[in-house]
Every structure is written in C-alpha cells, then in structure tokens.
Design a protein around this motif. Sequence first.
Motif, PDB file in Angstrom:
ATOM      1  N   ARG A   1       2.380   1.855  -3.432  1.00  0.00           N
ATOM      2  CA  ARG A   1       1.413   2.366  -4.409  1.00  0.00           C
ATOM      3  C   ARG A   1       1.055   3.824  -4.162  1.00  0.00           C
ATOM      4  O   ARG A   1       0.605   4.514  -5.071  1.00  0.00           O
ATOM      5  CB  ARG A   1       0.150   1.502  -4.403  1.00  0.00           C
ATOM      6  N   HIS A   2       1.236   4.287  -2.932  1.00  0.00           N
ATOM      7  CA  HIS A   2       0.915   5.671  -2.584  1.00  0.00           C
ATOM      8  C   HIS A   2       2.166   6.444  -2.190  1.00  0.00           C
ATOM      9  O   HIS A   2       2.102   7.372  -1.378  1.00  0.00           O
ATOM     10  CB  HIS A   2      -0.113   5.698  -1.442  1.00  0.00           C
TER      11      HIS A   2
ATOM     12  N   TYR B   1       0.835  -1.198   0.000  1.00  0.00           N
ATOM     13  CA  TYR B   1       0.000   0.000   0.000  1.00  0.00           C
ATOM     14  C   TYR B   1       0.869   1.246   0.000  1.00  0.00           C
ATOM     15  O   TYR B   1       0.609   2.202  -0.750  1.00  0.00           O
ATOM     16  CB  TYR B   1      -0.917  -0.011   1.220  1.00  0.00           C
TER      17      TYR B   1
END
Length: 209
Positions: free
Chosen positions: A179-180, A176
Amino acid sequence: MTEATDADAGQAPVAGLLLAAGGGRRLGGRPKALLRYRGRPLVERAVRVLGDGGCGPVHVVLGAGAAQVRAALAAVPEAVPVDNPGWSGGMGSSLRAGLASLAAMEPEVSAVLVMLVDQPRIGAAAVARVLAAHRAGAGLVSAAYSGERGHPVLFAREHWEGVAQAAEGDRGARGYLRRHADAVALVECSDIAAPDDIDTPEDLPLLDG
C-alpha cells in the motif's frame, strides 16, 4: 559485535527485530531458530548479524521451543527475548509482539529493522546497507534481490502503528508495504546476500554454508 553503536556515533538508535518463533511445521516440527549453521544455532547467528550490521538493541520474538531458544540466546546476552504465546497464528502476530515490545522501551529508537531467523545467506552487509538508506532519509526501506522486495526491511517509528494493524496471519508487513510502495526505498542486495529461506527438508543444505 564489531560495529560502533548508533549512540557512539551520536545518532538515534535503530533496533533490530528478529522473528524467530516459527515451529518448522514442514520440517517435522523442528523450531527453525534452533537449526544449526556452522555449528551454532540460527538464532544466535542472526542476533550477531543484526548487531554487526549496526542495529541495537536487538529484540527476538520467541514461540516454538521458546525455552530452548531462550537458552540458546545465553550466548548473545545483549538480545532481549520477547515471548509470543500466539506464535502459531503466523508471522503477523510475532511482528505485532515485537513492535509492542520496542514501543515500550526507554529510550526510544527511531526505527526497527526486521529480519527472519531462517535466512542464513543474509548477513551483516545487507543489514548495514538497508540501515544506511534509512540514515540517508528513507522511512521505509527494503532489501531487494534482482529488483524483488525481500528482507531485511526497515520501518521508521511513525509507521509502526500502521504495520501492526496490517500484520495478520503469515503476511507480516507485506500488505502495508504494498500500500505504501511509492514510499519504499529498495536497496539492491543480490551482490552480497540471497533471500533463500529454510522451509522444507530440501532447503536444509543451506545450513552447510
């Protein structure tokens, strides 16, 4: 615990989430939470670090040796134990269990700061530094060591569902956060902490302080 709480300061609280379920497989099956650092179990030390750094409430995810770890938490009654029957599936299951426990709380907290039980060189100063970045407006925050992302990490509440969905195996929230990456505020902490963790017998000297 020495820090003023967020409630005292009129701010929405930020919870601490301590992942303490690991079985210490490479340590011969010794639960990491029960290893002793300066005479006290690591789990007790880590709860105090989160509180002294400004987090509250503090939820602690239990797995290996859960009954003994729960007993060790008697020294820090402010901690909220969270059982994870699926702890052997990896860190991801503990992260999901902790987030689910916090999501069910009333009143709500604005964010969660996640810490691992087996990193004794990370103290309250690093927790406070990551928390300050959130108070300055960041919704995703990670401590960094010489520019490399590490723990503790902080997730504002709007990220919890995505983090839980991405948390599998031993990867935790790494996917996560990758991806960010553009949204993650990196907070350099190498001047006040170190990310060394205790995985093998060769790492046990870290417990000597």
